[in-house]
Design an enzyme around this catalytic site. Structure first.
Site, PDB file in Angstrom:
ATOM      1  N   SER A 159       2.906   7.446  -8.688  1.00 31.86           N
ATOM      2  CA  SER A 159       4.266   6.591  -8.673  1.00 31.86           C
ATOM      3  C   SER A 159       4.448   5.949  -9.922  1.00 31.86           C
ATOM      4  O   SER A 159       3.442   5.521 -10.719  1.00 31.86           O
ATOM      5  CB  SER A 159       4.183   5.578  -7.647  1.00 31.86           C
ATOM      6  N   TYR A 173      -0.600  -1.125  -3.362  1.00 35.37           N
ATOM      7  CA  TYR A 173      -0.017   0.046  -3.472  1.00 35.37           C
ATOM      8  C   TYR A 173      -0.098   0.415  -4.864  1.00 35.37           C
ATOM      9  O   TYR A 173      -0.787   1.595  -5.449  1.00 35.37           O
ATOM     10  CB  TYR A 173       1.274   0.371  -2.866  1.00 35.37           C
TER      11      TYR A 173
HETATM   12  N1  LIG Z   1      10.402   7.304  -2.029  1.00 30.00           N
HETATM   13  C1  LIG Z   1      10.122   6.918  -3.443  1.00 30.00           C
HETATM   14  O1  LIG Z   1      11.041   6.487  -4.061  1.00 30.00           O
HETATM   15  C2  LIG Z   1       8.839   7.233  -4.105  1.00 30.00           C
HETATM   16  C3  LIG Z   1       8.670   6.489  -5.398  1.00 30.00           C
HETATM   17  C4  LIG Z   1       7.302   6.806  -5.825  1.00 30.00           C
HETATM   18  C5  LIG Z   1       6.450   7.474  -5.293  1.00 30.00           C
HETATM   19  N2  LIG Z   1       6.761   7.954  -4.099  1.00 30.00           N
HETATM   20  C6  LIG Z   1       5.613   8.626  -3.153  1.00 30.00           C
HETATM   21  O2  LIG Z   1       5.636   9.878  -2.924  1.00 30.00           O
HETATM   22  C7  LIG Z   1       5.032  10.498  -1.816  1.00 30.00           C
HETATM   23  C8  LIG Z   1       6.116  10.689  -0.521  1.00 30.00           C
HETATM   24  O3  LIG Z   1       7.088   9.397  -0.180  1.00 30.00           O
HETATM   25  P1  LIG Z   1       8.139   9.518   0.648  1.00 30.00           P
HETATM   26  O4  LIG Z   1       9.101   8.934   0.128  1.00 30.00           O
HETATM   27  O5  LIG Z   1       8.437  11.102   1.006  1.00 30.00           O
HETATM   28  O6  LIG Z   1       7.494   8.712   1.760  1.00 30.00           O
HETATM   29  P2  LIG Z   1       7.705   8.877   3.636  1.00 30.00           P
HETATM   30  O7  LIG Z   1       7.238   7.952   4.124  1.00 30.00           O
HETATM   31  O8  LIG Z   1       8.837   9.787   3.825  1.00 30.00           O
HETATM   32  O9  LIG Z   1       6.476  10.082   3.504  1.00 30.00           O
HETATM   33  C9  LIG Z   1       5.252   9.957   3.616  1.00 30.00           C
HETATM   34  C10 LIG Z   1       4.423  10.728   4.824  1.00 30.00           C
HETATM   35  O10 LIG Z   1       3.050  10.401   4.640  1.00 30.00           O
HETATM   36  C11 LIG Z   1       2.812  10.462   6.133  1.00 30.00           C
HETATM   37  N3  LIG Z   1       1.484   9.606   6.253  1.00 30.00           N
HETATM   38  C12 LIG Z   1       1.243   8.237   6.082  1.00 30.00           C
HETATM   39  N4  LIG Z   1       0.311   7.665   6.242  1.00 30.00           N
HETATM   40  C13 LIG Z   1      -0.387   8.762   6.850  1.00 30.00           C
HETATM   41  C14 LIG Z   1      -1.668   9.164   7.089  1.00 30.00           C
HETATM   42  N5  LIG Z   1      -2.762   7.997   7.426  1.00 30.00           N
HETATM   43  N6  LIG Z   1      -2.412  10.078   7.597  1.00 30.00           N
HETATM   44  C15 LIG Z   1      -1.410  11.208   7.398  1.00 30.00           C
HETATM   45  N7  LIG Z   1      -0.167  11.350   6.805  1.00 30.00           N
HETATM   46  C16 LIG Z   1       0.197   9.873   6.552  1.00 30.00           C
HETATM   47  C17 LIG Z   1       3.815   9.638   6.900  1.00 30.00           C
HETATM   48  O11 LIG Z   1       4.003   9.933   8.339  1.00 30.00           O
HETATM   49  C18 LIG Z   1       4.974  10.423   5.969  1.00 30.00           C
HETATM   50  O12 LIG Z   1       5.423  11.578   6.794  1.00 30.00           O
HETATM   51  C19 LIG Z   1       4.388   9.137  -1.576  1.00 30.00           C
HETATM   52  O13 LIG Z   1       2.976   9.488  -1.991  1.00 30.00           O
HETATM   53  C20 LIG Z   1       5.013   8.011  -2.069  1.00 30.00           C
HETATM   54  O14 LIG Z   1       3.922   6.926  -2.437  1.00 30.00           O
HETATM   55  C21 LIG Z   1       7.882   7.787  -3.443  1.00 30.00           C
END
Ligand SMILES: NC(=O)c1ccc[n+]([C@@H]2O[C@H](COP(=O)([O-])OP(=O)(O)OC[C@H]3O[C@@H](n4cnc5c(N)ncnc54)[C@H](O)[C@@H]3O)[C@@H](O)[C@H]2O)c1
Length: 264
Positions: A159, A173
Site C-alpha cells: 500500500s 496496518y
Molecule cells: N482500496 C484501497 O484504497 C487500497 C489502497 C491501498 C492498498 N489496498 C490493498 O489492496 C488489497 C485489496 O483491497 P480492497 O480495497 O480490494 O479490499 P476489500 O476489503 O474489498 O478486499 C479484501 C478481501 O480480503 C478478504 N480477507 C480479509 N481478511 C481475510 C482473511 N483473514 N482470510 C481470507 N480473506 C480475507 C476480505 O474478505 C476481502 O474480500 C488489500 O491488500 C489492501 O490493503 C487497498
C-alpha cells in the site's frame, strides 16, 4: 531504435494461457477486478477468501464469461487453513503459476487499528498474521511446485500508506504493509535462481465500497486533488499492474515496489 522490434520478440507477452492464478481476497474489490483481468488474459482462477458469498459471486461472473474458476474459503490468519487451501487448489488445478497476495484486513478489526494508545496485542497480531505472515506462508507453500515447473510469479499488494505517517490510524496496518515490501524482496532474492519473480504493487487511494464507506465522497475529492492526475485509482488500475507483473512482459522485473497512485 524507437518502435523497432527485436528479432524473435514476443508480442503476446501478457497472455496467460495455460496458467493458474491464485488470488487471496479474490472476493474483494481489487481481487475481483484482478480475477477478471487475468481470466480474460487466459488464466484459470482460484479465488480464495474468508467470505464465501463474494468469492462465489466472482466465480459465477467468471464462469458466465466462459472461464474456469473455483472458490476456496480460507481464513488466512490460520496456517493450517492456508496449507489446506493450497492443497485443495493443487487438487483442483494441478498447478499454481501466479500467486497474488491481495487479501488484507478490512472491516471491524481494521477499524480497531487506531492510535498507539488504543492498540491491543490482538489487533496488532491479527493484522500481521493476515497481511504479512499469510503471504509468507503462501509463498512458501507454492514455491516447491513453482521450482519444479521452472518458474512462477508472485505479486504482493502492499500500500502507498507506507509513504505517509498518519497520527490517527493505520498504526498496525502501515507497518504490516512495510514488512510486506521487505518480504517481497526476500522472496524475489530467493526465488530468482528458480525463475520465480516477486514484486509488490503499492496502490494509492482506490475507489472501492470500503474506501467510500471509510472516507465519504467529500474527503475522497480532497484526496484526489492531492494526486498529480487529480483522480483516485479504480480497482481496474491495480488489476492492470498486477497483470503486467504476473506476465512474461515483466520477465526482467523482480524485487520491485511499484506505486499505482495517480502521482503523489
Ligand atoms: N482500496 C484501497 O484504497 C487500497 C489502497 C491501498 C492498498 N489496498 C490493498 O489492496 C488489497 C485489496 O483491497 P480492497 O480495497 O480490494 O479490499 P476489500 O476489503 O474489498 O478486499 C479484501 C478481501 O480480503 C478478504 N480477507 C480479509 N481478511 C481475510 C482473511 N483473514 N482470510 C481470507 N480473506 C480475507 C476480505 O474478505 C476481502 O474480500 C488489500 O491488500 C489492501 O490493503 C487497498
Amino acid at each position: 531504435m524507437s518502435g523497432q522490434r527485436l528479432d524473435g520478440q514476443r508480442q503476446d507477452g501478457q497472455r496467460l494461457d495455460g496458467r493458474v492464478a491464485l488470488i487471496t481476497g479474490g472476493g474483494g474489490a481489487i481481487g475481483a477486478a484482478t480475477a477478471i483481468r487475468l481470466a480474460r488474459a487466459g488464466a484459470r482462477l482460484a479465488i480464495a477468501d474468508i467470505r464465501r458469498e463474494p468469492a462465489e459471486q466472482v466465480v459465477a461472473t467468471l464462469r458466465g464469461e466462459g472461464f474456469d474458476a473455483e472458490a476456496f474459503v480460507v481464513n488466512l490468519a490460520h496456517e493450517a487453513e492456508i496449507l489446506a487451501m493450497v492443497e485443495a487448489v493443487m487438487a483442483r488445478f494441478g498447478q499454481i503459476d501466479i500467486l497474488h497476495n491481495n487479501a488484507a484486513l478490512g472491516g471491524k478489526p481494521f477499524a480497531a487499528d487506531k492510535t498507539l494508545l488504543e492498540m491491543t496485542a490482538e489487533v496488532w497480531d491479527l493484522t500481521f498474521a493476515v497481511n504479512v505472515r499469510a503471504p509468507m506462508l503462501l509463498a512458501k507453500a507454492v514455491l516447491p511446485q513453482m521450482i519444479a515447473r521452472g518458474g512462477g510469479a508472485i505479486v504482493n499488494t502492499s500500500s502507498g500508506v507506507t509513504d505517509i505517517t498518519s497520527t490517527e490510524a493505520f498504526t498496525a496496518y502501515a507497518p504490516s504493509k512495510g514488512a510486506l515490501q521487505i518480504l517481497t524482496r526476500y522472496i524475489a532474492a530467493q526465488g530468482g535462481p528458480h525463475n520465480i519473480r516477486c514484486n509488490a504493487v503499492l496502490p494509492g487511494v482506490v475507489l472501492t465500497e470500503g474506501m467510500q464507506a471509510m472516507f465519504g465522497d467529500d474527503q475522497l475529492k480532497v484526496m484526489s486533488d492531492r494526486f498529480m492526475l487529480k483522480r483516485v485509482c479504480l480497482p481496474e488500475d491495480i488489476a492492470a499492474m498486477v497483470h503486467f507483473l504476473a506476465s512474461d512482459d515483466a520477465r526482467q522485473v523482480t524485487g520491485e515496489l511499484i506505486r499505482v497512485t495517480g502521482g503523489r
